[in-house]
Design a protein around this motif. Structure first.
Motif, PDB file in Angstrom:
ATOM      1  N   ARG A 151       0.836  -1.211   0.000  1.00  0.00           N
ATOM      2  CA  ARG A 151       0.000   0.000   0.000  1.00  0.00           C
ATOM      3  C   ARG A 151       0.868   1.258   0.000  1.00  0.00           C
ATOM      4  O   ARG A 151       0.554   2.243  -0.679  1.00  0.00           O
ATOM      5  CB  ARG A 151      -0.946  -0.028   1.206  1.00  0.00           C
ATOM      6  N   ARG A 152       1.973   1.208   0.741  1.00  0.00           N
ATOM      7  CA  ARG A 152       2.891   2.358   0.724  1.00  0.00           C
ATOM      8  C   ARG A 152       3.499   2.553  -0.664  1.00  0.00           C
ATOM      9  O   ARG A 152       3.718   3.687  -1.110  1.00  0.00           O
ATOM     10  CB  ARG A 152       4.001   2.163   1.761  1.00  0.00           C
ATOM     11  N   PHE A 153       3.763   1.451  -1.340  1.00  0.00           N
ATOM     12  CA  PHE A 153       4.307   1.524  -2.699  1.00  0.00           C
ATOM     13  C   PHE A 153       3.343   2.261  -3.627  1.00  0.00           C
ATOM     14  O   PHE A 153       3.755   3.113  -4.427  1.00  0.00           O
ATOM     15  CB  PHE A 153       4.568   0.107  -3.216  1.00  0.00           C
ATOM     16  N   LEU A 154       2.063   1.942  -3.522  1.00  0.00           N
ATOM     17  CA  LEU A 154       1.066   2.628  -4.349  1.00  0.00           C
ATOM     18  C   LEU A 154       1.038   4.121  -4.037  1.00  0.00           C
ATOM     19  O   LEU A 154       0.955   4.961  -4.948  1.00  0.00           O
ATOM     20  CB  LEU A 154      -0.314   2.016  -4.116  1.00  0.00           C
ATOM     21  N   GLU A 155       1.116   4.451  -2.762  1.00  0.00           N
ATOM     22  CA  GLU A 155       1.128   5.862  -2.377  1.00  0.00           C
ATOM     23  C   GLU A 155       2.346   6.577  -2.944  1.00  0.00           C
ATOM     24  O   GLU A 155       2.245   7.699  -3.469  1.00  0.00           O
ATOM     25  CB  GLU A 155       1.106   5.980  -0.850  1.00  0.00           C
ATOM     26  N   GLU A 156       3.515   5.929  -2.852  1.00  0.00           N
ATOM     27  CA  GLU A 156       4.744   6.555  -3.326  1.00  0.00           C
ATOM     28  C   GLU A 156       4.749   6.697  -4.847  1.00  0.00           C
ATOM     29  O   GLU A 156       5.129   7.745  -5.384  1.00  0.00           O
ATOM     30  CB  GLU A 156       5.951   5.734  -2.866  1.00  0.00           C
ATOM     31  N   ALA A 157       4.324   5.653  -5.550  1.00  0.00           N
ATOM     32  CA  ALA A 157       4.270   5.735  -7.011  1.00  0.00           C
ATOM     33  C   ALA A 157       3.298   6.822  -7.451  1.00  0.00           C
ATOM     34  O   ALA A 157       3.568   7.573  -8.394  1.00  0.00           O
ATOM     35  CB  ALA A 157       3.870   4.385  -7.601  1.00  0.00           C
TER      36      ALA A 157
ATOM     37  N   ARG B  53       2.486   9.497  -5.692  1.00  0.00           N
ATOM     38  CA  ARG B  53       3.075  10.801  -5.363  1.00  0.00           C
ATOM     39  C   ARG B  53       4.090  11.222  -6.419  1.00  0.00           C
ATOM     40  O   ARG B  53       4.081  12.363  -6.892  1.00  0.00           O
ATOM     41  CB  ARG B  53       3.754  10.726  -3.994  1.00  0.00           C
ATOM     42  N   VAL B  54       4.952  10.287  -6.807  1.00  0.00           N
ATOM     43  CA  VAL B  54       5.997  10.602  -7.784  1.00  0.00           C
ATOM     44  C   VAL B  54       5.397  11.002  -9.128  1.00  0.00           C
ATOM     45  O   VAL B  54       5.916  11.887  -9.815  1.00  0.00           O
ATOM     46  CB  VAL B  54       6.944   9.387  -7.945  1.00  0.00           C
ATOM     47  N   CYS B  55       4.285  10.351  -9.491  1.00  0.00           N
ATOM     48  CA  CYS B  55       3.670  10.612 -10.802  1.00  0.00           C
ATOM     49  C   CYS B  55       2.551  11.648 -10.741  1.00  0.00           C
ATOM     50  O   CYS B  55       1.884  11.899 -11.749  1.00  0.00           O
ATOM     51  CB  CYS B  55       3.134   9.308 -11.390  1.00  0.00           C
ATOM     52  N   GLY B  56       2.333  12.238  -9.563  1.00  0.00           N
ATOM     53  CA  GLY B  56       1.291  13.251  -9.443  1.00  0.00           C
ATOM     54  C   GLY B  56      -0.112  12.692  -9.543  1.00  0.00           C
ATOM     55  O   GLY B  56      -1.019  13.350 -10.072  1.00  0.00           O
ATOM     56  N   ILE B  57      -0.311  11.481  -9.022  1.00  0.00           N
ATOM     57  CA  ILE B  57      -1.613  10.808  -9.087  1.00  0.00           C
ATOM     58  C   ILE B  57      -2.145  10.604  -7.677  1.00  0.00           C
ATOM     59  O   ILE B  57      -1.399  10.193  -6.779  1.00  0.00           O
ATOM     60  CB  ILE B  57      -1.480   9.438  -9.797  1.00  0.00           C
ATOM     61  N   ASP B  58      -3.418  10.874  -7.478  1.00  0.00           N
ATOM     62  CA  ASP B  58      -4.059  10.586  -6.193  1.00  0.00           C
ATOM     63  C   ASP B  58      -4.237   9.073  -6.080  1.00  0.00           C
ATOM     64  O   ASP B  58      -5.016   8.472  -6.825  1.00  0.00           O
ATOM     65  CB  ASP B  58      -5.415  11.293  -6.121  1.00  0.00           C
ATOM     66  N   ALA B  59      -3.516   8.460  -5.139  1.00  0.00           N
ATOM     67  CA  ALA B  59      -3.517   7.001  -5.027  1.00  0.00           C
ATOM     68  C   ALA B  59      -4.508   6.482  -3.997  1.00  0.00           C
ATOM     69  O   ALA B  59      -4.562   5.271  -3.763  1.00  0.00           O
ATOM     70  CB  ALA B  59      -2.111   6.516  -4.669  1.00  0.00           C
ATOM     71  N   SER B  60      -5.305   7.348  -3.384  1.00  0.00           N
ATOM     72  CA  SER B  60      -6.152   6.912  -2.270  1.00  0.00           C
ATOM     73  C   SER B  60      -7.129   5.815  -2.680  1.00  0.00           C
ATOM     74  O   SER B  60      -7.309   4.827  -1.946  1.00  0.00           O
ATOM     75  CB  SER B  60      -6.902   8.105  -1.678  1.00  0.00           C
ATOM     76  N   ALA B  61      -7.754   5.943  -3.843  1.00  0.00           N
ATOM     77  CA  ALA B  61      -8.706   4.914  -4.281  1.00  0.00           C
ATOM     78  C   ALA B  61      -7.984   3.596  -4.551  1.00  0.00           C
ATOM     79  O   ALA B  61      -8.473   2.517  -4.181  1.00  0.00           O
ATOM     80  CB  ALA B  61      -9.445   5.381  -5.533  1.00  0.00           C
ATOM     81  N   ALA B  62      -6.811   3.675  -5.180  1.00  0.00           N
ATOM     82  CA  ALA B  62      -6.042   2.464  -5.474  1.00  0.00           C
ATOM     83  C   ALA B  62      -5.619   1.764  -4.190  1.00  0.00           C
ATOM     84  O   ALA B  62      -5.648   0.528  -4.101  1.00  0.00           O
ATOM     85  CB  ALA B  62      -4.819   2.820  -6.313  1.00  0.00           C
ATOM     86  N   VAL B  63      -5.248   2.543  -3.183  1.00  0.00           N
ATOM     87  CA  VAL B  63      -4.829   1.964  -1.903  1.00  0.00           C
ATOM     88  C   VAL B  63      -5.993   1.226  -1.246  1.00  0.00           C
ATOM     89  O   VAL B  63      -5.835   0.106  -0.730  1.00  0.00           O
ATOM     90  CB  VAL B  63      -4.279   3.057  -0.968  1.00  0.00           C
ATOM     91  N   GLU B  64      -7.173   1.817  -1.265  1.00  0.00           N
ATOM     92  CA  GLU B  64      -8.332   1.169  -0.646  1.00  0.00           C
ATOM     93  C   GLU B  64      -8.746  -0.080  -1.415  1.00  0.00           C
ATOM     94  O   GLU B  64      -9.152  -1.086  -0.823  1.00  0.00           O
ATOM     95  CB  GLU B  64      -9.495   2.156  -0.544  1.00  0.00           C
ATOM     96  N   GLU B  65      -8.640  -0.032  -2.737  1.00  0.00           N
ATOM     97  CA  GLU B  65      -8.937  -1.221  -3.537  1.00  0.00           C
ATOM     98  C   GLU B  65      -7.972  -2.351  -3.188  1.00  0.00           C
ATOM     99  O   GLU B  65      -8.369  -3.513  -3.059  1.00  0.00           O
ATOM    100  CB  GLU B  65      -8.833  -0.885  -5.025  1.00  0.00           C
TER     101      GLU B  65
END
Length: 336
Positions: A229-235, A237-249
């Motif tokens: 989940r941290r990996f999704l958040e970091e990726a 952040r680096v690409c300027g994408i809101d990862a919150s939905a991906a993390v919950e999925e």
């Protein structure tokens, strides 16, 4: 690693024994992974006379031999060895001569203070020299997988897991750098939005690629559930994408995965080193602790013997495979 550039030839500049060791290891590993291939690996075959009077002429001959192969190589990589560094052969000068095909010197002699990782970094930098920076307009929402461990069991499964995770963010895979690619493919190296390094030890490579291509990086494949989940958040952040939905999925996906192992919940386990000569990987310990708590397992000296994974499992899929092995060992202990 360099033999994974499929249309290139690798020359080990040193005595024949040096290339024999590498060829045997590569060939055995390829067979173990059902890849019936013969690495395009040549040797300068230095003799005592070459070692005394210099091996540059032998290197010239080996390069000519490599270029005459069919199909003709699109690039030649020349790996130095301890002996040629000792006698002072100017490998770079020999490689720099114009031949119509890039011939690239790769410093891989480790006796002067380098370690295995130093050779890996030098090899990746050597291949990167074949690419040129991409204009900003040519950047794509994609990732390069950098420094995969090609001799690692499950290397392709790990890459597939990273591709699955990044797809949650709408990020595709641009290049596996370096695995199963051609020289022409390397030209795409600078067009990715992010580089994903196999492990933190490759940060110097990440910095090198950032300088060359202005590409940011995530410094490691993820280990375990929270790490994924941290990996999704970091990726994101680096690409300027809101990862919150991906993390919950992914969190929901992980919960469903853990539910498949409910039959071992509450079991007793005892963790052990995978091998007496291997140090326990802190990431592996963290993943095991995480899964022990998630499944309400009890650590007990008399519990089922569970080896710490080495290396730590990659992503949710790697954790699932690890838990499957645990399940087999726990059930086996219970049947005794």
């Amino acid at each position: 690693m360099l033999t994974e550039v499929r249309d290139a030839v690798c020359i080990v500049h040193g005595p024949s024994g040096c290339v024999h060791h590498n060829f045997s290891l590569l060939h055995a590993t390829l067979l173990a992974n059902d890849r019936l291939e013969v690495p395009r690996l040549l040797s300068t075959g230095l003799t005592e006379n070459d070692i005394i009077f210099g091996g540059e002429e032998a290197l010239e001959e080996a390069i000519a031999r490599g270029l005459s192969l069919s199909p003709a190589p699109a690039a030649v990589f020349v790996l130095s060895t301890c002996i040629v560094e000792t006698i002072g052969d100017d490998t770079e000068a020999v490689c720099a001569k114009a031949r119509g095909v890039p011939v690239i010197a790769v410093p891989t002699a480790g006796f002067l203070g380098g370690v295995f990782e130093t050779g890996v970094k030098n090899a990746l930098s050597a291949v990167a020299s074949l690419a040129r920076p991409a204009p900003a307009a040519e950047k794509t929402l994609s990732a390069n997988l950098v420094g995969e461990k090609n001799l690692e069991y499950g290397v392709d499964e790990n890459a597939a897991e990273i591709a699955r995770l990044l797809s949650r963010l709408g990020i595709g895979i641009n290049l596996r750098f370096v695995r199963g690619i051609g020289t022409e493919d390397v030209g795409r190296l600078g067009s990715a939005a992010v580089n994903v390094l196999r492990e933190p030890a490759l940060r110097p490579v990440g910095e090198d690629l950032r300088r060359r291509f202005n590409t940011p990086y995530v410094d490691s494949f993820p280990a375990g559930l929270a790490g994924t989940r941290r990996f999704l958040e970091e990726a994101g952040r680096v690409c300027g994408i809101d990862a919150s939905a991906a993390v919950e999925e992914e969190r929901a996906y992980q919960a469903e995965m853990l539910s498949r192992f409910s039959e071992i919940a509450g079991s007793r386990v005892c963790f052990r080193s995978p091998h007496p000569m291997l140090e326990t990987d802190p990431d592996a310990v963290a993943v095991c602790t995480e899964c022990t708590e998630a499944l309400n397992l009890t650590v007990d000296p008399d519990g089922a013997a569970i080896p710490f994974p080495y290396p730590a499992p990659v992503g949710t899929a790697g954790t699932r495979r690890m838990l499957h092995r645990w399940s087999v060992l726990i059930r086996g202990k219970e049947r005794k």
